[in-house]
Write an enzyme that holds these catalytic residues in place. Structure first.
Site, mmCIF file in Angstrom:
data_model
loop_
_atom_site.group_PDB
_atom_site.id
_atom_site.type_symbol
_atom_site.label_atom_id
_atom_site.label_comp_id
_atom_site.label_asym_id
_atom_site.label_seq_id
_atom_site.Cartn_x
_atom_site.Cartn_y
_atom_site.Cartn_z
ATOM 1 N N PHE A 7 -38.241 91.520 -43.417
ATOM 2 C CA PHE A 7 -37.985 92.894 -42.983
ATOM 3 C C PHE A 7 -36.682 93.406 -43.596
ATOM 4 C CE2 PHE A 7 -36.364 96.126 -40.066
ATOM 5 C CZ PHE A 7 -37.496 96.935 -39.931
ATOM 6 N N GLU A 66 -37.378 102.106 -35.831
ATOM 7 C CA GLU A 66 -36.566 101.690 -36.981
ATOM 8 C C GLU A 66 -35.217 102.395 -36.910
ATOM 9 O OE1 GLU A 66 -40.528 100.324 -38.301
ATOM 10 O OE2 GLU A 66 -39.840 102.198 -37.414
ATOM 11 N N SER A 67 -34.348 101.934 -36.023
ATOM 12 C CA SER A 67 -32.949 102.355 -35.894
ATOM 13 C C SER A 67 -32.704 103.503 -34.921
ATOM 14 C CB SER A 67 -32.324 102.606 -37.265
ATOM 15 O OG SER A 67 -32.364 101.413 -38.041
ATOM 16 N N CYS A 81 -34.355 101.938 -40.911
ATOM 17 C CA CYS A 81 -34.422 100.718 -41.717
ATOM 18 C C CYS A 81 -35.858 100.503 -42.191
ATOM 19 C CB CYS A 81 -33.926 99.524 -40.911
ATOM 20 S SG CYS A 81 -34.812 99.301 -39.333
ATOM 21 N N PHE A 219 -37.209 93.963 -29.469
ATOM 22 C CA PHE A 219 -38.466 93.952 -30.200
ATOM 23 C C PHE A 219 -39.151 92.597 -30.038
ATOM 24 C CE2 PHE A 219 -35.861 97.210 -32.134
ATOM 25 C CZ PHE A 219 -36.759 98.258 -32.300
ATOM 26 N N SER A 225 -32.100 96.650 -30.868
ATOM 27 C CA SER A 225 -31.418 97.902 -31.193
ATOM 28 C C SER A 225 -30.741 98.434 -29.947
ATOM 29 C CB SER A 225 -32.401 98.956 -31.721
ATOM 30 O OG SER A 225 -32.844 98.651 -33.019
ATOM 31 N N HIS A 238 -28.026 97.384 -34.696
ATOM 32 C CA HIS A 238 -29.395 96.999 -35.013
ATOM 33 C C HIS A 238 -29.377 95.595 -35.604
ATOM 34 C CE1 HIS A 238 -30.559 101.098 -34.177
ATOM 35 N NE2 HIS A 238 -29.518 101.474 -34.913
ATOM 36 N N GLU A 242 -33.896 87.038 -38.151
ATOM 37 C CA GLU A 242 -34.629 85.967 -38.822
ATOM 38 C C GLU A 242 -33.807 85.306 -39.922
ATOM 39 O OE1 GLU A 242 -37.996 89.016 -37.977
ATOM 40 O OE2 GLU A 242 -35.819 89.011 -38.169
#
EC number: 4.1.1.50
Length: 343
Positions: A7, A66-67, A81, A219, A225, A238, A242
């Site tokens: 990601f 996404e952010s 992102c 998530f 976030s 954020h 991984e």
């Protein structure tokens, strides 16, 4: 949306400022009057959605899939992102503002170097393509324009800036954007398999600014976030935890007169103890203060063992000054400086 390799954590950030065409007292809420359905349509074009929200008397803050998105009466900040198409939001947002008798006065776009650049959609395939789209999307009245790439000690880690404005920026606030990679493996465990409140507490994020109200989101199966609000100021974090492409960002607004800005950054970075850190600080108007830059470098080195490897300072006509600093942990072996100025 997940790339075959991982990601993309590095965000694209867009800030649009407006001025009122009529008496400010007639529309004190300004952009905050944009209805939620219209916002959803814009975000759909960008390819993200709202997952959580919070507001106070000064502004509205939305956590996105996404952010983040922040809406003030005369300012919109949106950062996304992954493989989002952020620049597609400019024209619809300008149109929505125009319906509220607000006219675009400034545009600023910033981002770091992507971890997976080949996975980005047009026009984010290159900074040159992004500049073309930006130039076409904004009116000619924004006459003070400049685009620049600020290098660091690592050729693959640069800071990209495009700014355009009608007149010189008089904003007394500074914006600090922090990008962190190679997060500590043990600390990253806090961002797996828990709810948002637990992640905020276990990681220590709630201690960065004890006065702020935090709106967090977790998530599945991992990732985090949050937006926080404190008066007319925001901060946002954020996290992509991984291993192999771990990344975290922290952004906040401050004043050059804030004595504790370096300590706030220290607390934020210490949550993740990253191997590499970059900090881009944008000073509006004539607010650039070299002492703030030096204080940040001193605190990060003394408290966290992060050594400043490069520093670049560049002026943007009508938009202020950007300082871009890069740091690495002393445990990392680094190559000699090739780009930028040594600290």
């Amino acid at each position: 949306m997940v790339d075959v390799s991982g990601f993309e954590g590095f965000e694209k950030r867009l800030e649009l400022r407006f001025f009122r065409d009529k008496d400010p007292l007639e529309n004190s809420m300004g952009l905050r009057l944009i209805d939620f359905e219209s916002l959803e349509k814009v975000l759909e074009t960008v390819q993200c959605t709202v997952v959580s929200a919070i507001a106070n008397q000064s502004f509205d803050a939305y956590v996105l899939s996404e952010s983040s998105l922040f809406i003030y009466p005369t300012k919109i900040i949106i950062k996304t992102c992954g493989t989002t198409k952020l620049l597609k939001s400019i024209q619809p947002l300008v149109l929505l503002a125009r319906n509220l008798n607000l006219t675009l006065s400034a545009c600023r776009y910033t981002r770091g170097s992507f971890i997976f650049p080949n996975s980005q959609p047009f026009p984010h395939t290159s900074f040159e393509e992004e500049i073309v789209v930006l130039e076409e999307a904004i009116p000619l009245s924004l006459r003070y324009r400049k685009a620049s790439v600020l290098p660091s000690h690592e050729p693959s880690r640069a800071w990209h800036v495009f700014s355009a404005s009608v007149d010189f920026d008089s904003d007394s606030f500074i914006v600090v954007e922090v990008c962190m990679t190679e997060l500590d493996r043990f600390l990253s465990r806090s961002f797996f398999g828990r709810n948002g409140k637990e992640m905020t507490r276990l990681s220590g994020i709630d201690l960065i600014n004890a006065n702020a109200i935090v709106c967090d989101f977790a998530f599945d199966p991992c990732g985090y976030s949050m937006n926080s609000v404190d008066g007319d100021r925001y901060s946002t974090i954020h996290v992509t935890p991984e291993e192999g492409f771990s990344y975290a960002s922290f952004e906040c607004v401050a004043s050059v007169n804030d004595e504790d800005i370096a300590l706030v950054l220290k607390r934020a970075v210490d949550v993740f103890r990253p191997g590499t850190v970059s900090i881009a600080t944008t000073y509006g108007g004539e607010e650039y203060n070299d002492e703030v830059t030096k204080r940040v470098e001193s605190v990060l080195e003394e408290k966290l063992g992060l050594e400043c490897r490069s520093r670049r300072v560049e002026e943007f006509p009508g938009s202020g000054t950007v300082v871009y600093q890069s740091f690495t942990s002393r445990r990392k072996i680094v190559l000699p400086e090739k780009n930028g100025d040594e600290c």
